[in-house]
Scaffold this active site. Structure first.
Site, PDB file in Angstrom:
ATOM      1  N   LYS A 279       7.073  -3.702  -4.244  1.00 24.01           N
ATOM      2  CA  LYS A 279       8.462  -3.266  -4.110  1.00 24.01           C
ATOM      3  C   LYS A 279       8.935  -3.356  -2.664  1.00 24.01           C
ATOM      4  O   LYS A 279      10.037  -3.785  -2.382  1.00 24.01           O
ATOM      5  CB  LYS A 279       8.590  -1.830  -4.635  1.00 24.01           C
ATOM      6  CG  LYS A 279      10.009  -1.293  -4.586  1.00 24.01           C
ATOM      7  CD  LYS A 279      10.903  -2.030  -5.560  1.00 24.01           C
ATOM      8  CE  LYS A 279      12.347  -1.617  -5.463  1.00 24.01           C
ATOM      9  NZ  LYS A 279      13.230  -2.600  -6.120  1.00 24.01           N
TER      10      LYS A 279
ATOM     11  N   ARG B 210       5.266   0.263  -6.182  1.00 25.56           N
ATOM     12  CA  ARG B 210       5.243  -0.530  -4.956  1.00 25.56           C
ATOM     13  C   ARG B 210       4.312  -1.734  -5.073  1.00 25.56           C
ATOM     14  O   ARG B 210       4.372  -2.637  -4.249  1.00 25.56           O
ATOM     15  CB  ARG B 210       4.786   0.345  -3.792  1.00 25.56           C
ATOM     16  CG  ARG B 210       5.764   1.449  -3.459  1.00 25.56           C
ATOM     17  CD  ARG B 210       5.149   2.424  -2.485  1.00 25.56           C
ATOM     18  NE  ARG B 210       4.868   1.813  -1.210  1.00 25.56           N
ATOM     19  CZ  ARG B 210       5.643   1.927  -0.144  1.00 25.56           C
ATOM     20  NH1 ARG B 210       6.722   2.646  -0.198  1.00 25.56           N
ATOM     21  NH2 ARG B 210       5.336   1.350   0.983  1.00 25.56           N
TER      22      ARG B 210
ATOM     23  N   GLU C 222      10.393 -13.787 -11.354  1.00 30.94           N
ATOM     24  CA  GLU C 222       9.517 -12.714 -10.867  1.00 30.94           C
ATOM     25  C   GLU C 222       9.035 -11.781 -11.973  1.00 30.94           C
ATOM     26  O   GLU C 222       7.942 -11.249 -11.878  1.00 30.94           O
ATOM     27  CB  GLU C 222      10.112 -11.950  -9.682  1.00 30.94           C
ATOM     28  CG  GLU C 222      11.305 -11.109  -9.951  1.00 30.94           C
ATOM     29  CD  GLU C 222      11.807 -10.399  -8.696  1.00 30.94           C
ATOM     30  OE1 GLU C 222      11.070 -10.216  -7.726  1.00 30.94           O
ATOM     31  OE2 GLU C 222      12.990 -10.008  -8.702  1.00 30.94           O
TER      32      GLU C 222
ATOM     33  N   TRP D 130      -2.919  -2.737  -1.519  1.00 31.25           N
ATOM     34  CA  TRP D 130      -2.473  -4.090  -1.859  1.00 31.25           C
ATOM     35  C   TRP D 130      -3.199  -4.988  -0.869  1.00 31.25           C
ATOM     36  O   TRP D 130      -2.936  -4.943   0.328  1.00 31.25           O
ATOM     37  CB  TRP D 130      -0.962  -4.166  -1.700  1.00 31.25           C
ATOM     38  CG  TRP D 130      -0.314  -5.421  -2.179  1.00 31.25           C
ATOM     39  CD1 TRP D 130       0.066  -5.712  -3.454  1.00 31.25           C
ATOM     40  CD2 TRP D 130       0.079  -6.535  -1.379  1.00 31.25           C
ATOM     41  NE1 TRP D 130       0.668  -6.946  -3.493  1.00 31.25           N
ATOM     42  CE2 TRP D 130       0.694  -7.476  -2.231  1.00 31.25           C
ATOM     43  CE3 TRP D 130      -0.016  -6.852  -0.019  1.00 31.25           C
ATOM     44  CZ2 TRP D 130       1.186  -8.695  -1.787  1.00 31.25           C
ATOM     45  CZ3 TRP D 130       0.488  -8.066   0.422  1.00 31.25           C
ATOM     46  CH2 TRP D 130       1.076  -8.966  -0.463  1.00 31.25           C
TER      47      TRP D 130
ATOM     48  N   GLU E  73      19.906 -15.758  -7.595  1.00 33.87           N
ATOM     49  CA  GLU E  73      19.421 -14.434  -7.990  1.00 33.87           C
ATOM     50  C   GLU E  73      18.956 -14.442  -9.458  1.00 33.87           C
ATOM     51  O   GLU E  73      17.937 -13.846  -9.792  1.00 33.87           O
ATOM     52  CB  GLU E  73      20.525 -13.387  -7.753  1.00 33.87           C
ATOM     53  CG  GLU E  73      20.230 -11.972  -8.195  1.00 33.87           C
ATOM     54  CD  GLU E  73      19.017 -11.348  -7.515  1.00 33.87           C
ATOM     55  OE1 GLU E  73      18.468 -11.928  -6.558  1.00 33.87           O
ATOM     56  OE2 GLU E  73      18.598 -10.274  -7.988  1.00 33.87           O
TER      57      GLU E  73
ATOM     58  N   HIS F 238      22.158 -34.573  -7.385  1.00 34.23           N
ATOM     59  CA  HIS F 238      21.334 -35.111  -6.301  1.00 34.23           C
ATOM     60  C   HIS F 238      19.845 -34.914  -6.562  1.00 34.23           C
ATOM     61  O   HIS F 238      19.040 -35.028  -5.648  1.00 34.23           O
ATOM     62  CB  HIS F 238      21.727 -34.458  -4.971  1.00 34.23           C
ATOM     63  CG  HIS F 238      23.148 -34.722  -4.594  1.00 34.23           C
ATOM     64  ND1 HIS F 238      23.598 -35.954  -4.194  1.00 34.23           N
ATOM     65  CD2 HIS F 238      24.243 -33.915  -4.615  1.00 34.23           C
ATOM     66  CE1 HIS F 238      24.898 -35.896  -3.953  1.00 34.23           C
ATOM     67  NE2 HIS F 238      25.312 -34.664  -4.208  1.00 34.23           N
TER      68      HIS F 238
ATOM     69  N   LYS G  16      15.232 -13.470 -10.600  1.00 32.51           N
ATOM     70  CA  LYS G  16      14.930 -12.395 -11.560  1.00 32.51           C
ATOM     71  C   LYS G  16      14.032 -12.928 -12.661  1.00 32.51           C
ATOM     72  O   LYS G  16      13.042 -12.305 -13.027  1.00 32.51           O
ATOM     73  CB  LYS G  16      16.207 -11.826 -12.213  1.00 32.51           C
ATOM     74  CG  LYS G  16      17.053 -10.904 -11.388  1.00 32.51           C
ATOM     75  CD  LYS G  16      16.470  -9.539 -11.151  1.00 32.51           C
ATOM     76  CE  LYS G  16      15.610  -9.464  -9.941  1.00 32.51           C
ATOM     77  NZ  LYS G  16      16.174  -9.441  -8.632  1.00 32.51           N
TER      78      LYS G  16
ATOM     79  N   CYS H 259       0.824  -1.207   0.000  1.00 32.81           N
ATOM     80  CA  CYS H 259       0.000   0.000   0.000  1.00 32.81           C
ATOM     81  C   CYS H 259       0.864   1.265   0.000  1.00 32.81           C
ATOM     82  O   CYS H 259       1.995   1.248   0.470  1.00 32.81           O
ATOM     83  CB  CYS H 259      -0.863   0.021   1.241  1.00 32.81           C
ATOM     84  SG  CYS H 259      -1.877  -1.431   1.427  1.00 32.81           S
TER      85      CYS H 259
ATOM     86  N   ASN I 209      -1.930   2.064   5.732  1.00 32.69           N
ATOM     87  CA  ASN I 209      -0.977   1.007   5.361  1.00 32.69           C
ATOM     88  C   ASN I 209      -0.727   0.187   6.611  1.00 32.69           C
ATOM     89  O   ASN I 209      -0.566   0.755   7.693  1.00 32.69           O
ATOM     90  CB  ASN I 209       0.369   1.589   4.926  1.00 32.69           C
ATOM     91  CG  ASN I 209       0.293   2.314   3.609  1.00 32.69           C
ATOM     92  OD1 ASN I 209      -0.747   2.351   2.964  1.00 32.69           O
ATOM     93  ND2 ASN I 209       1.405   2.900   3.203  1.00 32.69           N
ATOM     94  N   GLY I 210      -0.633  -1.127   6.463  1.00 30.34           N
ATOM     95  CA  GLY I 210      -0.352  -1.974   7.625  1.00 30.34           C
ATOM     96  C   GLY I 210      -1.536  -2.876   7.925  1.00 30.34           C
ATOM     97  O   GLY I 210      -2.447  -3.032   7.106  1.00 30.34           O
TER      98      GLY I 210
END
Ligand code: M6R
Length: 608
Positions: free
Chosen positions: A603, A27, A488, A74, A481, A504, A485, A2, A100-101
């Protein structure tokens, strides 16, 4: 996650907060809303989807007013629908609140309010705030918010307006960031500096359990216990153009191309070439204790965690320090028992990641000393750590973290070098390290110059739905990483593996439709990586190798080769990650993905 932006001043507020909301789009959000106040009239509009949907709803409507609150949501409690979008209001529509929260005791409060006959219009936790503030209001909005703060548990950054208190916005925080902006003709508040950087770079950070009353002429801060707070104004370095695309099609690509500059910024003023020792002013307050440190625990999430994983190898190479790296959300489940010479290092771009914050708070409770490697100046993690080093990388807008990763690696190396020079490294080793670090920006530029080739590789392989990334030692976190990338932003399934683990299990997946990105620079792991590539080739798996320039052996084995210039073993990750970023970017572009705002991602992840 948010986002909040508000303005009260002499100008028309609607356009200002809508512009601010657009700066918060990165975000991640699923709905948006705005409330504009003009005297006792408040116009509130909300829409599901992008901010353009909200603008479409506003249409030609003239919405006058000099104060406004605006929000991107969000979803956490309740689906992303219009009725769950913020602002929320009380029954008589006097109070409008954005939040927010998460209000953790919302269910109990809601039940109590329902018993009193209040009918809820949404499924959100936020709505209880609107009803409580309305019930607590006598003649001061600030006091009503203060009383409400004492009744709720959980985290919040809120902004509130009241029909009968025109020209005033009350903001408050506990756990979710809120920053006040001081403009020439009014005052702002936002959850993120980018929302107001176009209008002001003078800011004041609100601390947890504080509230502020903003008007066109000024602002006052006080604690939840009504104690007045005086706080210095800070100047942020970010420029308006930092939040513009500057000719690039996406922020992610812009930020990948900024990396030579990002590395320079991370080192600026911090290198002492002749002495082979970096200078890190931010850790000097704790230096006497830190220099004796023999144990470090790094906590972080996502890409920052991968930086920490590289950092472990770098510290173990350059210092006498024993290093653990832990995913922040898992940290608290461990039996935490720190020797006295332990430091916890929190790595975070935003400085607001809830899991990382929770981890350092837990570590603090257990008596540990804390350092931060943070990009956002004044963010919660930067303020809750004892000392630290800023990235000075400017805002990172693309949801997929790129330039901050190389910055984090640079800073971890500087920190390890500083401690290493104190503990065991010779002057010659220090001088060599600094020389090699100084060469990195040019070497990243050289790697970027292969962008067309990398795009061609991506064009060939983007239809493959499963990818494997392999690396060893320093390159193992780069494999993680690279896979992160790719998944996502392109939504292609990708796995990052320690190359030694391939036999394995993952080797069962190898077939002609599954490309493997093998990260194989000429380092101490080279021969073992070559064997891994041979194992893949003998099972007809395509190999995209990221290798040191001029490596004919790799060229003969691999289907595609992307080259990086030679450097020291512990600096290679700063180069090898760049082709991984570009591969992910181009695959996502061929798949027409929403690269800067991938689905479901945010974000700054400010909920645990
Ligand atoms: O702001 P932080 O560095 O604490 O964020 C940590 C992660 O949320 C972040 O790196 C995330 O994994 C990115 N989407 C990676 O590209």
């Amino acid at each position: 996650m948010c986002g909040i932006v508000c303005y009260v001043g002499e100008k028309e507020a609607k356009a200002i907060v809508l512009e601010g909301l657009k700066r918060l789009e990165y975000r991640g959000y699923d709905s948006a809303g705005i409330a504009v106040q003009n005297g006792s009239e408040i116009v509130c509009l909300r829409a599901v989807g992008k901010i353009s949907e909200l603008e479409r709803k506003i249409g030609e409507r003239v919405i006058k007013g000099n104060s406004a609150i605006a929000h991107t949501r969000w979803a956490t409690h309740g689906e992303p629908t219009e009725r769950n979008a913020h602002p929320h209001t009380d029954e008589s529509e006097n109070v409008f609140v954005i939040h927010n929260g998460i209000i953790e005791n919302f269910f109990a409060i809601k039940k109590n309010l329902e018993k009193r006959g209040i009918v809820f219009k949404s499924e959100t936790d936020t709505e209880v705030l609107a009803h409580l503030i309305a019930l607590n209001f006598e003649d001061s909005l600030g006091e009503a918010v203060r009383k409400t703060m004492s009744q709720v548990e959980g985290t919040f950054g809120i902004a509130v307006i009241h029909r009968h208190v025109p020209g005033e916005i009350v903001v408050a925080r506990r756990g979710s960031p809120l920053i006040i902006g001081i403009g020439e003709d009014g005052h702002f508040a936002a959850s993120d500096v980018s929302a107001m950087v176009r209008y002001t770079n003078k800011v004041v950070h609100l601390n947890d359990n504080e509230l502020a009353v903003l008007t066109a002429k000024g602002f006052s801060i006080s604690t939840a216990q009504a104690k007045t707070v005086t706080r210095e104004t800070e100047t942020v370095e970010w420029q308006p153009e930092d939040v513009e695309l500057g000719g690039f099609p996406h922020f992610m690509l812009k930020e990948i191309y900024e990396q030579p500059e990002t590395i320079l910024n991370a080192m600026r003023g911090r290198l002492e070439p002749g002495e082979g020792v970096p200078k890190l002013g931010g850790i000097m307050p704790v230096w006497d204790h830190l220099k004796e440190c023999r144990h470090i625990e790094i906590v972080a999430c996502g890409t920052s965690y991968h930086a920490g994983c590289v950092g472990r190898y770098v510290f173990e190479r350059l210092t006498e320090i024993d290093v653990q790296v832990e995913i922040a959300s898992e940290f608290r489940y461990r039996k935490l028992n720190f020797p006295s010479n332990t430091y916890i290092i929190a790595i975070s771009q935003s400085g607001e990641t809830a899991d990382t914050l929770a981890a350092i708070r837990e570590a603090r409770r257990k008596g540990a000393r804390l350092l931060g490697i943070v990009n956002v100046v004044g963010s919660s993690i930067s303020r809750e750590t004892d000392a630290g080093v800023y990235n000075h990388a400017g805002p990172e807008i693309g949801v997929a973290s790129t330039k901050i990763f190389v910055s984090q690696l640079t800073i971890l190396t500087l920190l390890a070098l500083l401690l290493g020079r104190h503990q065991k490294l010779s002057l010659t080793e220090g001088v060599e390290a600094i020389k090699s670090l100084s060469e990195l920006p040019e070497k990243v530029k050289k790697t970027l110059s292969q962008d067309n080739h990398i795009q061609a590789v991506a064009e060939k392989y983007y239809p493959c739905s499963n990818w494997l990334f392999l690396g060893r030692k320093y390159q193992y976190p780069i494999a993680l990483e690279g896979a992160l990338k790719l998944k996502e932003i392109s939504y292609i399934h990708a796995e990052g593996y320690a190359a030694g683990e391939m036999k394995h299990g993952p080797i069962a997946l190898i077939n002609p439709e599954m490309p493997t990105v093998a990260i194989v620079p000429q380092d101490s792991m080279y021969e073992k990586m070559i064997s891994n590539i041979q194992e893949i080739k003998s099972r007809r798996g395509p190999v995209i190798a990221i290798a040191t320039e001029g490596d004919d052996r790799v060229r003969q084995l691999a289907d595609e080769v992307i080259e990086v210039p030679p450097t020291l073993e512990y600096l290679y990750p700063i180069l090898t990650v760049v082709p991984c970023q570009l591969l992910a970017y181009h695959c996502a572009r061929f798949l027409s993905r929403d690269i800067d705002k991938p689905r479901n991602l945010a974000k700054s992840v400010t909920v645990e």
